[in-house]
Design a protein around this motif. Structure first.
Motif, PDB file in Angstrom:
ATOM      1  N   GLN A  82       0.842  -1.182   0.000  1.00 52.10           N
ATOM      2  CA  GLN A  82       0.000   0.000   0.000  1.00 52.10           C
ATOM      3  C   GLN A  82       0.883   1.240   0.000  1.00 52.10           C
ATOM      4  O   GLN A  82       1.963   1.239   0.607  1.00 52.10           O
ATOM      5  N   PRO A  83       0.482   2.293  -0.662  1.00 53.60           N
ATOM      6  CA  PRO A  83       1.289   3.511  -0.637  1.00 53.60           C
ATOM      7  C   PRO A  83       1.307   4.116   0.764  1.00 53.60           C
ATOM      8  O   PRO A  83       0.322   4.048   1.491  1.00 53.60           O
ATOM      9  N   ALA A  84       2.450   4.676   1.134  1.00 50.00           N
ATOM     10  CA  ALA A  84       2.597   5.266   2.456  1.00 50.00           C
ATOM     11  C   ALA A  84       3.354   6.579   2.340  1.00 50.00           C
ATOM     12  O   ALA A  84       3.935   6.886   1.300  1.00 50.00           O
ATOM     13  N   VAL A  85       3.349   7.320   3.425  1.00 49.95           N
ATOM     14  CA  VAL A  85       4.078   8.577   3.467  1.00 49.95           C
ATOM     15  C   VAL A  85       5.570   8.260   3.525  1.00 49.95           C
ATOM     16  O   VAL A  85       6.000   7.379   4.273  1.00 49.95           O
ATOM     17  N   GLY A  86       6.357   8.935   2.724  1.00 51.55           N
ATOM     18  CA  GLY A  86       7.786   8.680   2.668  1.00 51.55           C
ATOM     19  C   GLY A  86       8.508   9.150   3.914  1.00 51.55           C
ATOM     20  O   GLY A  86       7.990   9.928   4.721  1.00 51.55           O
ATOM     21  N   GLN A  87       9.727   8.656   4.080  1.00 49.95           N
ATOM     22  CA  GLN A  87      10.550   9.044   5.213  1.00 49.95           C
ATOM     23  C   GLN A  87      11.627  10.015   4.752  1.00 49.95           C
ATOM     24  O   GLN A  87      12.103   9.930   3.625  1.00 49.95           O
ATOM     25  N   LYS A  88      12.012  10.901   5.663  1.00 48.59           N
ATOM     26  CA  LYS A  88      13.044  11.861   5.328  1.00 48.59           C
ATOM     27  C   LYS A  88      14.399  11.159   5.356  1.00 48.59           C
ATOM     28  O   LYS A  88      14.722  10.452   6.311  1.00 48.59           O
ATOM     29  N   VAL A  89      15.171  11.360   4.323  1.00 47.12           N
ATOM     30  CA  VAL A  89      16.490  10.771   4.238  1.00 47.12           C
ATOM     31  C   VAL A  89      17.499  11.877   4.486  1.00 47.12           C
ATOM     32  O   VAL A  89      17.515  12.885   3.778  1.00 47.12           O
TER      33      VAL A  89
END
Length: 123
Positions: A82-89
């Motif tokens: 499922q699509p999710a909110v990305g994480q800050k890299v």
């Protein structure tokens, strides 16, 4: 009187001949320009025909391979996650400082050993 009339007629004809020669040279210049343009047009036509024949041969090859056919009946699509909110890299300061210290110690120890081995003086 007859001689003067003939002389005037001769002057008129010379002027007419000069004008005609000038007009003829202008027409010849224009004709040479048109001939060059015609050569350019023929060159462009030949290039476009070559491109058109190349495209036709590619399309024939593709239709022979059956790439152009709309034969997508056997394709199945399913969602893996499922699509999710990305994480800050972002870089980790602690990781980089630790790696820098470790690599500095290893490099320094290696350099110290190399200098000690290269020293051939008597002690």
């Amino acid at each position: 009187m007859y001689a003067t009339a003939l002389d005037m007629e001769r002057q008129r004809l010379l002027a007419l001949t000069t004008g005609t020669r000038t007009a003829l040279s202008e027409v010849e210049l224009e004709a040479s320009k048109m001939a060059r343009q015609g050569d350019e047009v023929n060159f462009v036509k030949s290039q476009s025909e070559e491109k058109r024949s190349a495209v036709r041969s590619i399309l024939d090859s593709l239709s022979g391979i059956d790439i152009l056919a709309d034969n997508y009946n056997n394709v199945r699509v399913r969602m893996v996650d499922q699509p999710a909110v990305g994480q800050k890299v972002a870089p980790s300061l602690v990781k980089y400082l630790g790696m820098g210290c470790l690599l500095g110690l290893v490099f320094g120890a290696g350099l110290a050993i190399l200098i000690d081995r290269a020293d051939h003086s008597f002690r």
